[in-house]
Design an enzyme around this catalytic site. Structure first.
Site, mmCIF file in Angstrom:
data_model
loop_
_atom_site.group_PDB
_atom_site.id
_atom_site.type_symbol
_atom_site.label_atom_id
_atom_site.label_comp_id
_atom_site.label_asym_id
_atom_site.label_seq_id
_atom_site.Cartn_x
_atom_site.Cartn_y
_atom_site.Cartn_z
ATOM 1 N N ASP A 219 0.812 -1.218 0.000
ATOM 2 C CA ASP A 219 0.000 0.000 0.000
ATOM 3 C C ASP A 219 0.847 1.270 0.000
ATOM 4 O O ASP A 219 0.317 2.369 -0.007
ATOM 5 C CB ASP A 219 -0.918 -0.005 1.230
ATOM 6 C CG ASP A 219 -1.990 1.073 1.186
ATOM 7 O OD1 ASP A 219 -2.505 1.355 0.091
ATOM 8 O OD2 ASP A 219 -2.301 1.644 2.241
ATOM 9 N N SER A 243 -6.884 5.185 0.025
ATOM 10 C CA SER A 243 -7.138 3.861 -0.537
ATOM 11 C C SER A 243 -8.596 3.492 -0.289
ATOM 12 O O SER A 243 -9.116 3.695 0.812
ATOM 13 C CB SER A 243 -6.221 2.819 0.108
ATOM 14 O OG SER A 243 -4.865 3.152 -0.068
ATOM 15 N N GLN A 293 -5.616 -2.220 -6.616
ATOM 16 C CA GLN A 293 -6.165 -1.278 -5.643
ATOM 17 C C GLN A 293 -6.827 -0.113 -6.361
ATOM 18 O O GLN A 293 -6.368 0.312 -7.433
ATOM 19 C CB GLN A 293 -5.065 -0.727 -4.736
ATOM 20 C CG GLN A 293 -5.573 0.233 -3.660
ATOM 21 C CD GLN A 293 -4.460 0.791 -2.796
ATOM 22 O OE1 GLN A 293 -3.960 1.879 -3.032
ATOM 23 N NE2 GLN A 293 -4.062 0.028 -1.772
#
Length: 301
Positions: A219, A243, A293
């Site tokens: 991430d 996110s 993502q």
């Protein structure tokens, strides 16, 4: 884990205590059967880092299995921003224990509110045919500058918040291509980015810790690919980023304290959302994980 060589520490590394803090961060407290508590560093951040929550949730899921089946996938949603410095409670539902597959659902709660949920699947592993996309040809990580050194070279010295972040950073990050510092340099740049990464110190031999550490790291830079055609990666941000969801598939055993290449690209950005996907290769060119993502990008007034 025997098929993957152990960590090579011949080159320069950042202080090992940053890696120890990462291991400690992933070492959850068991409160009750299927309930765990993770601490959250009290840092000067707007929200808890999403990779931390995902990594801790995966630890909670793994702690309710027999430990003999590695994680093969996770699917997660970031629902609310976490508050730094406040503990997070992870509630695990044992959805399924089959002969080959084990499934767990995890809900992360902070201050009485659900901030994150995750479904993880564990697979016993079976023989089968194999293929993979080859690793792209890139320079070796040793030939590339550390991110902090590259920032210092451009800025002269790091502002105290960045210097503090660099000291506490649990991963050594090295961009394959030089950083661009102006919008003019970004003209015509494709929405692609690549970095070499590894934990700055040994993480032990528990495969679950390495899987959760890579989940944490996944991430950190993935949304770079979305931003690249629009603004420099390091400098004042024109967007508030967050996110939204995160999915990973783990293909082979690996160590997070060995170099891995994170190849990232963004196929689309529209409606204040950008999609990014990444492929992670170990030093020997084996594809170890895949990531997708979506992130939110709202212009800052």
């Amino acid at each position: 884990m025997s098929e993957t060589p152990g960590p090579d520490r011949s080159g320069p590394t950042a202080p090992a205590d940053a890696a120890e803090r990462l291991v400690d961060l992933l070492d959850l407290e068991r409160i009750e059967e299927n309930i765990f508590r993770g601490h959250s560093p009290d840092e000067s951040l707007q929200r808890v880092f999403g990779g931390q929550v995902a990594g801790q949730a995966l630890v909670a899921a793994g702690r309710t299995t027999d430990g003999k089946r590695p994680v093969h996938s996770l699917h997660a949603y970031f629902l609310r921003p976490g508050v730094p410095g406040v503990p997070i409670v992870y509630q695990v539902e044992r959805v399924r224990d089959g002969r080959s597959f084990t499934t767990r659902r995890v809900v992360a709660v902070q201050q009485g509110r659900t901030i994150f949920n995750l479904t993880a699947s564990f697979h016993r592993g079976e023989p089968g045919f194999e293929h993979q996309l080859p690793m792209p040809g890139v320079p070796d990580p040793e030939s590339l500058p550390k991110l902090a050194d590259e920032l210092r070279e451009h800025l002269g010295s790091l502002p105290e918040p960045l210097e503090r972040m660099a000291r506490r950073q649990p991963f050594d990050i090295r961009y394959v291509e030089r950083l661009r510092w102006s919008r003019e340099e970004l003209r015509g740049v494709d929405p692609r980015s690549a970095v070499w990464m590894r934990a700055v110190g040994p993480l032990g031999d528990d495969p679950l810790v390495h899987t959760c550490a890579v989940t944490y790291a996944s991430d950190m830079t993935l949304l770079d690919a979305v931003r690249l055609p629009v603004e420099p990666l390091w400098g004042p941000r024109g967007f508030d980023m967050a996110s939204l969801d995160h999915a990973m598939w783990f293909h082979r055993p690996f160590r997070a304290d060995e170099w891995f290449l994170y190849q990232q690209e963004s196929p689309v950005a529209t409606g204040a959302r950008g999609l990014a996907r990444g492929l992670l290769y170990d030093r020997w060119g084996r594809l170890i994980a895949s990531v997708v993502q979506e992130g939110l990008f709202r212009a800052v007034d």
